[in-house]
Design a protein around this motif. Structure first.
Motif, PDB file in Angstrom:
ATOM      1  N   GLY A 282       0.781  -1.230   0.000  1.00  0.00           N
ATOM      2  CA  GLY A 282       0.000   0.000   0.000  1.00  0.00           C
ATOM      3  C   GLY A 282       0.808   1.273   0.000  1.00  0.00           C
ATOM      4  N   SER A 283       2.075   1.214  -0.406  1.00  0.00           N
ATOM      5  CA  SER A 283       2.912   2.411  -0.396  1.00  0.00           C
ATOM      6  C   SER A 283       2.915   3.145  -1.734  1.00  0.00           C
ATOM      7  CB  SER A 283       4.343   2.055   0.011  1.00  0.00           C
ATOM      8  OG  SER A 283       4.925   1.212  -0.957  1.00  0.00           O
ATOM      9  N   LEU A 284       2.030   2.768  -2.625  1.00  0.00           N
ATOM     10  CA  LEU A 284       1.879   3.405  -3.932  1.00  0.00           C
ATOM     11  C   LEU A 284       3.145   3.269  -4.773  1.00  0.00           C
ATOM     12  CD1 LEU A 284      -0.460   4.796  -5.359  1.00  0.00           C
ATOM     13  CD2 LEU A 284       0.381   6.968  -4.541  1.00  0.00           C
ATOM     14  N   ALA A 285       3.705   2.049  -4.768  1.00  0.00           N
ATOM     15  CA  ALA A 285       4.931   1.798  -5.510  1.00  0.00           C
ATOM     16  C   ALA A 285       4.798   0.643  -6.499  1.00  0.00           C
ATOM     17  CB  ALA A 285       6.072   1.511  -4.536  1.00  0.00           C
ATOM     18  N   CYS A 286       3.571   0.149  -6.716  1.00  0.00           N
ATOM     19  CA  CYS A 286       3.358  -0.926  -7.680  1.00  0.00           C
ATOM     20  C   CYS A 286       1.914  -0.850  -8.166  1.00  0.00           C
ATOM     21  CB  CYS A 286       3.653  -2.294  -7.067  1.00  0.00           C
ATOM     22  SG  CYS A 286       2.400  -2.894  -5.904  1.00  0.00           S
ATOM     23  N   SER A 287       1.539  -1.774  -9.027  1.00  0.00           N
ATOM     24  CA  SER A 287       0.163  -1.796  -9.526  1.00  0.00           C
ATOM     25  C   SER A 287      -0.529  -3.125  -9.226  1.00  0.00           C
ATOM     26  CB  SER A 287       0.150  -1.537 -11.035  1.00  0.00           C
ATOM     27  OG  SER A 287       0.823  -2.576 -11.721  1.00  0.00           O
ATOM     28  N   THR A 288       0.007  -3.894  -8.301  1.00  0.00           N
ATOM     29  CA  THR A 288      -0.515  -5.236  -8.054  1.00  0.00           C
ATOM     30  C   THR A 288      -1.828  -5.265  -7.278  1.00  0.00           C
ATOM     31  OG1 THR A 288       0.845  -5.512  -6.085  1.00  0.00           O
ATOM     32  CG2 THR A 288       1.776  -6.283  -8.175  1.00  0.00           C
ATOM     33  N   CYS A 289      -2.291  -4.127  -6.778  1.00  0.00           N
ATOM     34  CA  CYS A 289      -3.605  -4.090  -6.113  1.00  0.00           C
ATOM     35  C   CYS A 289      -4.648  -3.447  -7.029  1.00  0.00           C
ATOM     36  CB  CYS A 289      -3.540  -3.378  -4.764  1.00  0.00           C
ATOM     37  SG  CYS A 289      -3.161  -1.616  -4.852  1.00  0.00           S
ATOM     38  N   HIS A 290      -4.379  -3.494  -8.327  1.00  0.00           N
ATOM     39  CA  HIS A 290      -5.282  -2.941  -9.338  1.00  0.00           C
ATOM     40  C   HIS A 290      -6.663  -3.599  -9.227  1.00  0.00           C
ATOM     41  CE1 HIS A 290      -6.449  -3.248 -13.859  1.00  0.00           C
ATOM     42  NE2 HIS A 290      -7.012  -2.163 -13.335  1.00  0.00           N
ATOM     43  N   VAL A 291      -7.694  -2.758  -9.137  1.00  0.00           N
ATOM     44  CA  VAL A 291      -9.081  -3.227  -9.152  1.00  0.00           C
ATOM     45  C   VAL A 291      -9.835  -2.428 -10.205  1.00  0.00           C
ATOM     46  CG1 VAL A 291      -9.133  -3.956  -6.729  1.00  0.00           C
ATOM     47  CG2 VAL A 291      -9.803  -1.620  -7.328  1.00  0.00           C
ATOM     48  N   ILE A 292     -10.933  -2.992 -10.674  1.00  0.00           N
ATOM     49  CA  ILE A 292     -11.777  -2.327 -11.659  1.00  0.00           C
ATOM     50  C   ILE A 292     -13.119  -2.058 -11.002  1.00  0.00           C
ATOM     51  CG2 ILE A 292     -12.886  -2.516 -13.913  1.00  0.00           C
ATOM     52  CD1 ILE A 292     -10.545  -4.604 -14.536  1.00  0.00           C
ATOM     53  N   VAL A 293     -13.475  -0.782 -10.884  1.00  0.00           N
ATOM     54  CA  VAL A 293     -14.766  -0.403 -10.318  1.00  0.00           C
ATOM     55  C   VAL A 293     -15.799  -0.697 -11.393  1.00  0.00           C
ATOM     56  CG1 VAL A 293     -16.119   1.454  -9.292  1.00  0.00           C
ATOM     57  CG2 VAL A 293     -13.635   1.396  -8.953  1.00  0.00           C
ATOM     58  N   MET A 294     -16.753  -1.573 -11.080  1.00  0.00           N
ATOM     59  CA  MET A 294     -17.658  -2.079 -12.103  1.00  0.00           C
ATOM     60  C   MET A 294     -18.829  -1.149 -12.419  1.00  0.00           C
ATOM     61  SD  MET A 294     -17.541  -6.115 -11.212  1.00  0.00           S
ATOM     62  CE  MET A 294     -18.344  -6.595 -12.722  1.00  0.00           C
ATOM     63  N   ASP A 295     -19.085  -0.169 -11.590  1.00  0.00           N
ATOM     64  CA  ASP A 295     -20.192   0.750 -11.810  1.00  0.00           C
ATOM     65  C   ASP A 295     -19.632   2.169 -11.903  1.00  0.00           C
ATOM     66  OD1 ASP A 295     -22.523   2.222 -11.828  1.00  0.00           O
ATOM     67  OD2 ASP A 295     -23.278   1.458  -9.927  1.00  0.00           O
ATOM     68  N   VAL A 296     -19.888   2.838 -13.034  1.00  0.00           N
ATOM     69  CA  VAL A 296     -19.378   4.196 -13.240  1.00  0.00           C
ATOM     70  C   VAL A 296     -19.925   5.146 -12.178  1.00  0.00           C
ATOM     71  CG1 VAL A 296     -19.336   6.157 -14.849  1.00  0.00           C
ATOM     72  CG2 VAL A 296     -19.080   3.837 -15.712  1.00  0.00           C
ATOM     73  N   LYS A 297     -21.145   4.901 -11.713  1.00  0.00           N
ATOM     74  CA  LYS A 297     -21.737   5.753 -10.679  1.00  0.00           C
ATOM     75  C   LYS A 297     -20.882   5.725  -9.408  1.00  0.00           C
ATOM     76  CE  LYS A 297     -25.433   4.248  -8.743  1.00  0.00           C
ATOM     77  NZ  LYS A 297     -26.790   3.767  -8.505  1.00  0.00           N
ATOM     78  N   HIS A 298     -20.415   4.546  -9.006  1.00  0.00           N
ATOM     79  CA  HIS A 298     -19.527   4.448  -7.840  1.00  0.00           C
ATOM     80  C   HIS A 298     -18.153   5.025  -8.162  1.00  0.00           C
ATOM     81  CE1 HIS A 298     -22.328   1.398  -5.985  1.00  0.00           C
ATOM     82  NE2 HIS A 298     -22.104   2.262  -5.008  1.00  0.00           N
TER      83      HIS A 298
END
Length: 180
Positions: free
Chosen positions: A103-119
């Motif tokens: 969680g130190s903002l040094a990689c992209s391995t916690c990439h998630v896709i928010v499935m609803d544009v409203k959220h």
């Protein structure tokens, strides 16, 4: 070692912002306070991580419902305390969201896709640092975010987050990292 340094830095910043004194016997508090008061920048420009070392009393906090859609299409709905990152929530609930940099903002391995544009539109805009890391993510979409930067808040109740099919990490294929 990195985790210990990160925890120390987080503690120093938290106590400095709170106006408290550093009280640990293992830290020369006058030295650190002097260094922080002469060289510190505003907390917003120092902190890029939302990870915290503990969530004591989280059972008393308001919670939201978050659904993770796994790589195989199965879904897992969990309750997440307001203020907790999706990376931390995933780790506490054994969801396979990697988070190699803790969680130190040094990689992209916690990439998630928010499935609803409203959220997605209810989230804070990504910082330049987050966008730089997202550029490295596998399967990037218009609603991609880093799980360490998505923080639970009441208006996100019911959010659905998809885990991409793969991550870009230097680990050998098949390696499943364990949260620290």
């Amino acid at each position: 070692m990195f985790s210990r340094i990160f925890q120390l830095g987080t503690r120093l910043l938290r106590e400095t912002r709170a106006g408290g004194n550093l009280t640990s016997n293992s830290i020369n508090s006058s030295y650190y306070q002097g260094q922080l008061s002469r060289h510190s920048a505003p907390a917003k420009s120092i902190l890029f991580s939302t990870a915290t070392s503990s969530h004591e009393g989280s059972e008393d906090k308001e919670k939201i419902s978050v659904t993770f859609v796994n790589k195989d299409g199965s879904e897992q709905t969990i309750s997440v305390p307001v203020g907790m990152s999706m990376l931390e929530a995933a780790h506490e609930n054994d969801i396979e969201l990697e988070g190699a940099c803790e969680g130190s903002l040094a990689c992209s391995t916690c990439h998630v896709i928010v499935m609803d544009v409203k959220h997605y539109n209810k989230l804070e805009d990504p910082t330049d640092e987050e966008n730089d890391m997202l550029d490295l993510a596998f399967g990037l979409t218009e609603t991609s975010r880093l799980g360490c930067q998505v923080i639970a808040k009441p208006e996100l109740d019911g959010v659905r987050l998809a885990l991409p099919a793969a991550t870009r990490n230097f680990a050998v294929d098949g390696f499943v990292p364990k949260p620290h």
